[in-house]
Design an enzyme around this catalytic site. Sequence first.
Site, PDB file in Angstrom:
ATOM      1  N   GLY A   1      -8.563  -7.351   1.325  1.00 28.89           N
ATOM      2  CA  GLY A   1      -9.808  -8.023   1.735  1.00 28.89           C
ATOM      3  C   GLY A   1     -10.225  -7.721   3.303  1.00 28.89           C
ATOM      4  N   GLY A   2      -9.855  -6.525   3.741  1.00 27.81           N
ATOM      5  CA  GLY A   2     -10.606  -6.132   4.799  1.00 27.81           C
ATOM      6  C   GLY A   2      -9.581  -6.758   6.214  1.00 27.81           C
TER       7      GLY A   2
ATOM      8  CE  LYS B   1      -4.743   1.798   3.833  1.00 28.21           C
ATOM      9  NZ  LYS B   1      -5.775   2.124   2.920  1.00 28.21           N
TER      10      LYS B   1
ATOM     11  NE  ARG C   1      -7.091  -9.747  -4.475  1.00 24.50           N
ATOM     12  CZ  ARG C   1      -8.210  -9.592  -3.643  1.00 24.50           C
ATOM     13  NH1 ARG C   1      -9.293  -9.423  -4.339  1.00 24.50           N
ATOM     14  NH2 ARG C   1      -8.186  -8.576  -2.564  1.00 24.50           N
TER      15      ARG C   1
ATOM     16  CE  LYS D   1      -4.513  -1.786   2.038  1.00 24.18           C
ATOM     17  NZ  LYS D   1      -4.092  -3.257   2.152  1.00 24.18           N
TER      18      LYS D   1
ATOM     19  CD  GLU E   1     -10.799  -2.127  -3.359  1.00 28.53           C
ATOM     20  OE1 GLU E   1     -10.731  -1.719  -2.078  1.00 28.53           O
ATOM     21  OE2 GLU E   1     -11.163  -3.503  -3.540  1.00 28.53           O
TER      22      GLU E   1
END
Length: 670
Positions: A161-162, A155, A289, A116, A272
């Site tokens: 995926g949370g 994070k 992916r 990230k 996103e």
Amino acid sequence: MFKKILIANRGEIAVRICKSAHALGISTLAIFAEDDKDSMHVKTASDAVSLGEGKLSDTYLNIDKIIGIAQEYACDAVHPGYGFLSENAAFVAACEAAELTFIGPSSKAIKLMGNKIEARKFAQQAGIPTTEGFTGSKEEILEKGAQLPYPLLIKAAAGGGGKGMRIVRQASELEQAIASTSREAKTYFGDEAVYVEQYLDEPRHIEVQVLADHHQNVVHLYERECSLQRRYQKIIEEAPSPSLNAATREEIGKAAVQLAKAIPYSNAGTIEFLLDKEQKFYFLEMNTRIQVEHPVTELTTGIDLLAEQIKIAAGHVLPFTQENIQQKGHAIECRIYAESPENNFLPSPGEITYYYPPKSPNYRLDTFIDKPIRIQSSYDPMISKLIVYGKDREQARANSISALKEYAIHGIDTNIHYLLHLLQSEDFVENRISTKYCDQHTPRLLDEMEELKKKNSLLAIASAGLSYELASTEQNDKSHINENIWQELGYWRPLPAIKLLLHNEEVHIELWNIRKGEYELIFGTQNEVLKIKHKDQGKIVYYLGDIEHTAFVSDNEDQSYQISFEGMSYQMKRLDKLANSELIMENTGAEEASNHLSSPMPGKVIQLNVKAGDTVKKGEVLLIVEAMKMENNIIAPKNAKVEEIYVSQDAMVDRNMPLVKLSEVDDEEH
């Protein structure tokens, strides 16, 4: 084109890959851990090979073992699905070294977008707007934390995926949140680095699907909205987004293509964004992916994304340009999870005793089960994805509600009722939602769900269970386990009082036979005629008066019934003497007065904070049990002394298994 593809995954996405590959004339090889041997992907693939037993690192994450199987079985390509090794650059390199085509982007793109921190820097350089954020050591993050206004979002730098995400609302929470997030990051992604960024107020989660071939062609397939999330886990997704205006839709699509070209990217990917109330969007991350929610894009564009992934990897040119792609109608996806909304959404792995999926051809169900099986605690809690199409959002919503009411899963808890309530809420209808909606409103939603359960007619629900018994007798069906009272007395005789326990209420009903399949019921001042219309595999269609009802009924091991009615789950127990019944109350874990703490679910002990002889304070975390990628703290219900510990670090535990024994202490000891 490829001849054989190894699918380096499990579950519904492995089944999905099989279907697209077979449609292209390609054979498939499934791999499976031994506890997964009955999963549908094993039967759907052309061939299947066991990975043996053990931890995930020994099975689905064992790169050497997977590559060896692919070579042994003469595969020429590998599809990673999502999760597991799908964004692992080392796995891509191993495929390349073994002369296997990886159906996905290059290892360079995965490395760049998989972290990230680096992805954020690259997006900024490519001219894509981002929020403020930083990374570093724990000490550096604590120091830099004062530079941004709270709340902050922490994070996993390599996450997705949370998983590995926490909101920090004040400085005193930051250090503990960093430690927990770092631990989860190490467990799930093999990288303990964390990233901290500004947390936007009530944003929308918008993501854009891109496809890029190896011939410099890049297109977007419009956007999906995934704002309905709980603990950063998406639960309802839809396409198109009801939140974007036309100008922003065009702008965000162009930004996604711009970023993909800058990488340069190939294959399927999702970029996103967070959208604020002023229609400004900010880069969040890129998933290199296929996404869980890809079906809503397929239904609204008519493009098979898995087939395109395979063709791109084989060197084919994209068969369409941006101008050829149109977004039509509306699609909604609901994720069905093995979890208990009424019990703080604790994971609910275990044995499915009854499974009845919606059977209308208008619904698409992506799943890995086609019969009752055991849902393992080692894997993600998602059982299936229900995807429904409509000419517009309202029709898609109405069709989704109908489909969920036709979906029955017994033996474990699921979130079906919760999904139904979300779709039926005025906030969803009016699109008054955000990524924070579920976390802010769930307590109210759960109260409303319980009130709705109570408002349903007890006679209508009881009639479902009685219809099941009566129809089973008339059909001479001996498959259910209850000792059938109608076989004892003959269904034609009157029973002056049938006693039931239904939703914790005792219900007394008089039943009189009129003719075969038709009965008179007396319930208090109510007098209704029950007509049994149809019984098939536990699905009961019946009339109570002039109103037609549909319910799904199955037997429990304790000789009670589980009933799904209007998407809600009820337990019904015969209390009359011939039913020989006792109410069995399940121990759900630690209570204030108990000195024994038990596991609330099957799982694994990932952290043990105490030892025998320690004194602990009320609220202190004694140990952490992980199930279905979710950490659950076992806390001290009172000031106490640890008398005995029944488990060790990394031990697997069952639901209600004793974990710790406490004893009383004097306040002076604290």
